[in-house]
Design a protein around this motif. Structure first.
Motif, mmCIF file in Angstrom:
data_model
loop_
_atom_site.group_PDB
_atom_site.id
_atom_site.type_symbol
_atom_site.label_atom_id
_atom_site.label_comp_id
_atom_site.label_asym_id
_atom_site.label_seq_id
_atom_site.Cartn_x
_atom_site.Cartn_y
_atom_site.Cartn_z
ATOM 1 N N ALA A 35 0.833 -1.212 0.000
ATOM 2 C CA ALA A 35 0.000 0.000 0.000
ATOM 3 C C ALA A 35 0.866 1.260 0.000
ATOM 4 C CB ALA A 35 -0.944 -0.007 1.206
ATOM 5 N N LEU A 36 1.940 1.259 0.795
ATOM 6 C CA LEU A 36 2.842 2.415 0.809
ATOM 7 C C LEU A 36 3.589 2.551 -0.517
ATOM 8 C CD1 LEU A 36 4.366 2.304 4.403
ATOM 9 C CD2 LEU A 36 2.722 3.955 3.490
ATOM 10 N N SER A 39 1.226 4.051 -3.043
ATOM 11 C CA SER A 39 0.977 5.487 -2.812
ATOM 12 C C SER A 39 2.188 6.337 -3.178
ATOM 13 C CB SER A 39 0.602 5.741 -1.347
ATOM 14 O OG SER A 39 1.752 5.609 -0.501
ATOM 15 N N GLU A 41 4.865 6.475 -1.331
ATOM 16 C CA GLU A 41 5.495 6.949 -0.097
ATOM 17 C C GLU A 41 6.638 6.057 0.389
ATOM 18 O OE1 GLU A 41 1.978 9.187 2.287
ATOM 19 O OE2 GLU A 41 1.658 7.037 1.944
ATOM 20 N N VAL A 84 7.106 11.491 2.903
ATOM 21 C CA VAL A 84 5.729 11.953 3.092
ATOM 22 C C VAL A 84 5.678 13.468 3.239
ATOM 23 C CG1 VAL A 84 4.967 9.767 4.114
ATOM 24 C CG2 VAL A 84 5.886 11.542 5.592
ATOM 25 N N ARG A 89 1.676 12.637 8.865
ATOM 26 C CA ARG A 89 1.530 11.459 8.005
ATOM 27 C C ARG A 89 2.499 10.365 8.436
ATOM 28 N NH1 ARG A 89 -1.000 7.495 5.906
ATOM 29 N NH2 ARG A 89 -0.131 6.686 3.957
#
Length: 123
Positions: A35-36, A39, A41, A84, A89
């Motif tokens: 997921a990171l 994104s 990130e 980030v 965050r």
């Protein structure tokens, strides 16, 4: 801004987890990293091979000893770096790390370190 997240754990506790629980945890961490990564990130994520060395200068000559720095039941077992928009965050990501919630009493934790940019303006 980039943040280093150090993942601490207790080798004895993690080694004693039943195989299905350990597999579930690894799956959650993989999904967290995916997921990171999706994104944009996640900069890097690596596990660390036990054990570290410590280099100190107690006198005129550097001395290398087994690490980590201090005797502890927990040690840094892995890390990840995120890039980030700000500290809030970074905190949100740290609070959502799956291993923190996995099985109360399994030990471990996470430290968040802001990384300096090339010019050190953060100081």
């Amino acid at each position: 801004m980039k943040y280093l997240m150090l993942i601490y754990g207790n080798e004895e506790i993690w080694s004693s987890l039943p195989g299905d629980e350990l597999s579930a945890l690894i799956g959650e961490v993989d999904a967290f990293n995916d997921a990171l990564r999706a994104s944009g990130e996640l900069v890097d994520s690596q596990g660390l091979v036990p054990r570290a060395w410590s280099v100190r200068m107690p006198g005129d000559t550097p001395v290398v000893t087994d690490g980590p720095y201090l005797e502890a039941k927990e040690y840094v077992g892995s890390y990840f770096v995120v890039d980030v928009d700000g500290a809030e965050r970074a905190r949100e990501i740290a609070r959502s790390y799956p291993a923190l919630r996995f099985g109360p009493g399994t030990g471990g934790g996470l430290e968040v370190w802001p990384l300096m940019s090339g010019n050190g303006d953060e100081l």
